[in-house]
Design a protein around this motif. Structure first.
Motif, PDB file in Angstrom:
ATOM      1  N   SER A 160      43.324  49.588  43.600  1.00 18.48           N
ATOM      2  CA  SER A 160      42.733  48.852  42.487  1.00 18.48           C
ATOM      3  C   SER A 160      43.472  47.544  42.321  1.00 18.48           C
ATOM      4  O   SER A 160      44.696  47.478  42.515  1.00 18.48           O
ATOM      5  CB  SER A 160      42.823  49.661  41.191  1.00 18.48           C
ATOM      6  OG  SER A 160      42.040  50.840  41.256  1.00 18.48           O
ATOM      7  N   TYR A 161      42.749  46.505  41.948  1.00 19.15           N
ATOM      8  CA  TYR A 161      43.337  45.186  41.743  1.00 19.15           C
ATOM      9  C   TYR A 161      42.738  44.572  40.487  1.00 19.15           C
ATOM     10  O   TYR A 161      41.886  45.181  39.824  1.00 19.15           O
ATOM     11  CB  TYR A 161      43.123  44.298  42.972  1.00 19.15           C
ATOM     12  CG  TYR A 161      41.669  44.099  43.357  1.00 19.15           C
ATOM     13  CD1 TYR A 161      40.948  43.001  42.891  1.00 19.15           C
ATOM     14  CD2 TYR A 161      41.011  45.004  44.195  1.00 19.15           C
ATOM     15  CE1 TYR A 161      39.617  42.811  43.233  1.00 19.15           C
ATOM     16  CE2 TYR A 161      39.681  44.830  44.541  1.00 19.15           C
ATOM     17  CZ  TYR A 161      38.981  43.732  44.070  1.00 19.15           C
ATOM     18  OH  TYR A 161      37.666  43.546  44.413  1.00 19.15           O
ATOM     19  N   LEU A 162      43.159  43.363  40.160  1.00 21.38           N
ATOM     20  CA  LEU A 162      42.702  42.693  38.952  1.00 21.38           C
ATOM     21  C   LEU A 162      42.056  41.370  39.314  1.00 21.38           C
ATOM     22  O   LEU A 162      42.433  40.736  40.303  1.00 21.38           O
ATOM     23  CB  LEU A 162      43.883  42.440  38.012  1.00 21.38           C
ATOM     24  CG  LEU A 162      44.737  43.654  37.630  1.00 21.38           C
ATOM     25  CD1 LEU A 162      46.018  43.213  36.942  1.00 21.38           C
ATOM     26  CD2 LEU A 162      43.955  44.599  36.736  1.00 21.38           C
ATOM     27  N   ALA A 167      49.466  41.626  52.098  1.00 24.06           N
ATOM     28  CA  ALA A 167      48.731  41.843  50.845  1.00 24.06           C
ATOM     29  C   ALA A 167      49.225  40.843  49.812  1.00 24.06           C
ATOM     30  O   ALA A 167      50.411  40.536  49.737  1.00 24.06           O
ATOM     31  CB  ALA A 167      48.927  43.274  50.350  1.00 24.06           C
ATOM     32  N   SER A 168      48.326  40.342  49.010  1.00 25.10           N
ATOM     33  CA  SER A 168      48.660  39.299  48.049  1.00 25.10           C
ATOM     34  C   SER A 168      49.102  39.862  46.710  1.00 25.10           C
ATOM     35  O   SER A 168      48.510  40.819  46.198  1.00 25.10           O
ATOM     36  CB  SER A 168      47.458  38.377  47.815  1.00 25.10           C
ATOM     37  OG  SER A 168      47.211  37.578  48.947  1.00 25.10           O
ATOM     38  N   VAL A 169      50.109  39.247  46.156  1.00 23.24           N
ATOM     39  CA  VAL A 169      50.453  39.468  44.758  1.00 23.24           C
ATOM     40  C   VAL A 169      49.449  38.711  43.894  1.00 23.24           C
ATOM     41  O   VAL A 169      48.922  39.237  42.917  1.00 23.24           O
ATOM     42  CB  VAL A 169      51.884  38.970  44.471  1.00 23.24           C
ATOM     43  CG1 VAL A 169      52.243  39.178  43.011  1.00 23.24           C
ATOM     44  CG2 VAL A 169      52.889  39.657  45.380  1.00 23.24           C
ATOM     45  N   LEU A 170      49.156  37.462  44.298  1.00 26.94           N
ATOM     46  CA  LEU A 170      48.204  36.610  43.592  1.00 26.94           C
ATOM     47  C   LEU A 170      47.466  35.768  44.629  1.00 26.94           C
ATOM     48  O   LEU A 170      48.088  35.215  45.537  1.00 26.94           O
ATOM     49  CB  LEU A 170      48.952  35.700  42.613  1.00 26.94           C
ATOM     50  CG  LEU A 170      48.109  34.705  41.813  1.00 26.94           C
ATOM     51  CD1 LEU A 170      47.273  35.440  40.767  1.00 26.94           C
ATOM     52  CD2 LEU A 170      49.008  33.671  41.134  1.00 26.94           C
ATOM     53  N   SER A 171      46.163  35.681  44.501  1.00 29.56           N
ATOM     54  CA  SER A 171      45.397  34.858  45.444  1.00 29.56           C
ATOM     55  C   SER A 171      44.191  34.248  44.744  1.00 29.56           C
ATOM     56  O   SER A 171      43.726  34.739  43.717  1.00 29.56           O
ATOM     57  CB  SER A 171      44.944  35.690  46.657  1.00 29.56           C
ATOM     58  OG  SER A 171      44.040  36.720  46.267  1.00 29.56           O
ATOM     59  N   VAL A 221      44.760  39.449  41.277  1.00 27.01           N
ATOM     60  CA  VAL A 221      46.126  39.962  41.195  1.00 27.01           C
ATOM     61  C   VAL A 221      46.154  41.289  41.955  1.00 27.01           C
ATOM     62  O   VAL A 221      45.472  42.245  41.564  1.00 27.01           O
ATOM     63  CB  VAL A 221      46.563  40.176  39.734  1.00 27.01           C
ATOM     64  CG1 VAL A 221      47.943  40.854  39.680  1.00 27.01           C
ATOM     65  CG2 VAL A 221      46.596  38.846  38.994  1.00 27.01           C
ATOM     66  N   GLY A 222      46.900  41.331  43.040  1.00 30.83           N
ATOM     67  CA  GLY A 222      47.000  42.542  43.849  1.00 30.83           C
ATOM     68  C   GLY A 222      45.900  42.707  44.876  1.00 30.83           C
ATOM     69  O   GLY A 222      45.922  43.658  45.657  1.00 30.83           O
ATOM     70  N   GLU A 258      55.216  40.694  35.194  1.00 33.15           N
ATOM     71  CA  GLU A 258      54.357  39.689  34.569  1.00 33.15           C
ATOM     72  C   GLU A 258      54.147  38.479  35.468  1.00 33.15           C
ATOM     73  O   GLU A 258      54.921  38.232  36.398  1.00 33.15           O
ATOM     74  CB  GLU A 258      54.952  39.255  33.233  1.00 33.15           C
ATOM     75  CG  GLU A 258      56.320  38.627  33.336  1.00 33.15           C
ATOM     76  CD  GLU A 258      57.081  38.767  32.036  1.00 33.15           C
ATOM     77  OE1 GLU A 258      57.103  37.796  31.272  1.00 33.15           O
ATOM     78  OE2 GLU A 258      57.654  39.854  31.796  1.00 33.15           O
ATOM     79  N   ILE A 259      53.097  37.712  35.174  1.00 33.49           N
ATOM     80  CA  ILE A 259      52.757  36.505  35.932  1.00 33.49           C
ATOM     81  C   ILE A 259      52.504  35.384  34.938  1.00 33.49           C
ATOM     82  O   ILE A 259      51.775  35.557  33.958  1.00 33.49           O
ATOM     83  CB  ILE A 259      51.495  36.720  36.792  1.00 33.49           C
ATOM     84  CG1 ILE A 259      51.691  37.905  37.752  1.00 33.49           C
ATOM     85  CG2 ILE A 259      51.149  35.455  37.560  1.00 33.49           C
ATOM     86  CD1 ILE A 259      50.418  38.300  38.496  1.00 33.49           C
TER      87      ILE A 259
END
Length: 584
Positions: A398-400, A437-441, A540-541, A559-560
């Motif tokens: 799952s991602y955001l 895999a991305s933390v943030l993209s 996110v993710g 947090e971001i």
């Protein structure tokens, strides 16, 4: 400095102060400098015969330290005294007893016999207690030492005595066959008494040093609290010139959590190389594994039982909303640790700019693929994070995502930007399943934005802060407004099971990547102006390739925060508020 007895045999008219005095001059020269020698412990057997004539010469040598105010301690060895600490007056006591230290800033006190003393020195921002105990300490001496420790509850303790551990190997060959150099010593009969009566129950004692026996050696034992106590022998009296006043240097490196140990002979080092005899040259530095080694110690963890580790309190979100914040997502106060986030669940953008996140779950994914956690970086404002259990082959997790109309989607950051987050990789992180895999993209394939040229992958996203498959390196790959090809920043590899603060800073001209506030090596110098946008959401993710999710992050994300200007390291989320780092 161990056993110097063969330099002081006054009853035989055999005294040579020169080697020890040269070592003392070395200590004085290197006090307060880059080597920063702060304390010297003599381990006993100052003399061979305990004769008053020998101690008269010892007195003159130690006068070099006294004249310069150098901090030191001394213990009696079996060649200095007889019997136990109730023996009364001796040449040793008259020469190096408590009266010698009355003006020393490091001197704490002595027991009623004068043969057991305590000293404190300051180094690395804390105080350290040295106990210097007699060759044979009685019950009253141990009770006194225990009381000194309890009177200084926040201090690590180094215990020095002439006899604690003995080597388990012989000196019949040279260089000595040491067996296991990290475990080649054992408690002597008297050392067992010291252990039982003082060391075992006093967690503050983490290191003991003794002479008397040779060859040198060391071992580690667990105390009653389950913590390591390092027990070391240092003795060179059987070496050339009775050891020649040789000293062992303990370099405490609290940044590296290591004690680096080396053994040198300043008297020989002070001689011109061409004038040294062959034997002298061999003993200028002793480099075998029992004399030149490193001891890893997690000082904070080891001392936590008596020096509690200060926990930085959580900081309200409002204090982190500095000027230019366009998105701020944090994960505290929204779900119990270990519970799962559900499809469509919202995480609010605390900047107030409307860039809320929603949970998206890949079909077939386990229900607990994204969970709340109270794990966090020690300097993270929010004491919370999200745990992602994603991967590829097949794609799962799952991602955001921001909403289709979120303002952040259109932002191009022409004036510069700062992106900050916190990441942690678990021990089961795998390069094949979890790499890249991305933390943030930012969604949108490069080809659809007209990007082409060197290093361009037409199907990759327009911006991605990812953990690569090449040793867990952080990569920020992004397509600037002024280029058709990407700019890529790379970090070193990040270890698992540790939280890392990661920041990307663009000042309108150049993009820099920071890990734990330190700039990385691979920061391209090319002009990198803003970030290209197709108006599509941020993830996110999640990581998109050619318009489809191809991998979901595996690990923790704290947090971001995204700010539309470049920040200094003093303005990062990890900064100390007292330095004004979070004032907009």
């Amino acid at each position: 400095m161990p056993d110097t007895q063969f330099l002081y045999w006054g009853s035989q008219d055999s005294v040579n102060r020169t080697p020890q005095e040269e070592s003392f001059r070395y200590i004085v020269r290197n006090s307060g400098g880059t080597d920063n020698i702060v304390f010297m412990s003599h381990l006993g057997d100052l003399t061979q015969d305990a004769d008053a004539s020998s101690f008269e010469q010892v007195d003159r040598a130690f006068g070099i330290l006294d004249a310069k105010g150098a901090a030191y301690s001394v213990v009696a060895g079996n060649h200095d005294v007889t019997g136990d600490d109730t023996r009364g007056d001796t040449p040793y006591l008259r020469t190096v007893g408590p009266r010698r230290f009355t003006r020393a800033k490091s001197f704490v006190g002595a027991d009623r016999t004068g043969y057991n003393t305590a000293h404190v020195f300051r180094a690395a921002g804390r105080s350290w207690l040295v106990l210097a105990l007699d060759w044979r300490t009685t019950e009253q001496g141990f009770a006194w030492a225990d009381g000194i420790i309890k009177a200084h509850p926040g201090m690590p303790v180094i215990l020095t005595a002439h006899d604690i551990v003995a080597p388990e190997y012989d000196d019949n060959v040279f260089p000595y066959e040491s067996g296991d150099p990290e475990n080649n010593a054992t408690l002597s009969a008297y050392g067992q008494t010291v252990w039982d009566k003082l060391i075992a129950d006093n967690d503050q004692i983490f290191l003991t040093l003794n002479g008397h026996y040779w060859p040198s050696g060391r071992t580690t034992r667990k105390n009653a609290h389950g913590n390591d106590v390092h027990l070391h022998i240092a003795n060179y009296q059987n070496r050339f010139f009775g050891g020649g006043g040789m000293i062992r240097l303990y370099h405490f490196d609290l940044a590296r959590d290591t004690i680096d140990v080396e053994t040198i002979n300043p008297w020989i080092l002070a001689q011109r190389p061409e004038s040294r005899s062959k034997l002298a040259a061999q003993h200028a530095r002793v480099t075998g594994p029992v004399d030149n080694f490193s001891v890893p110690i997690d000082f904070e963890k080891r001392f936590s039982g008596f020096i509690p580790v200060p926990v930085r309190p959580a900081r309200p979100a409002g204090t982190q909303l500095i000027k230019g914040t366009v998105a701020y997502w944090r994960f505290d106060g929204q779900g119990a640790p270990g519970t799962a986030l559900k499809e469509g669940q919202k995480i609010r953008d605390l900047s107030g700019k409307g860039n809320d996140l929603s949970v998206v779950t890949v079909p077939g994914t386990a229900a607990d693929a994204l969970t709340w956690s109270d794990d966090h970086h020690p300097d993270q404002p929010a004491h919370a994070s999200l745990t992602f259990s994603g991967g590829r082959s097949p794609v799962n997790g799952s991602y955001l995502t921001t909403a289709a109309g979120a303002p952040l989607n259109r932002e191009t950051f022409k004036g510069g930007y700062t992106i900050e987050t916190f990441v942690r990789m678990p021990l089961d992180w795998d390069a094949g399943r979890n790499g890249n895999a991305s933390v943030l993209s930012r969604r949108g394939a490069a080809k659809n934005a007209g990007k082409h040229g060197e290093n361009t992958d037409p199907n990759e996203p327009l911006a991605q802060l990812a953990i690569t498959n090449n040793g867990r390196e952080v990569q920020f790959n992004h397509y600037a407004l002024n280029n058709t090809y990407p700019t890529t920043n790379w970090s070193h590899g990040l270890a698992e099971l540790r939280w890392w603060h990661v920041a990307v800073v663009n000042d309108g001209r150049r993009t820099r990547l920071y890990v734990e506030g330190s700039p990385v090596a691979d920061d391209p110098r090319r002009l990198s102006h803003g970030l290209t946008s197709l108006g599509l959401p941020w993830l996110v993710g999640g990581h998109e390739y050619d318009g489809a999710i191809d991998v979901v992050f595996h690990g923790g994300i704290g947090e971001i925060r995204i700010v539309n200007r470049p920040l200094s390291q003093g303005e990062f989320l990890t900064a100390d508020d007292r330095e004004g780092g979070h004032r907009g």
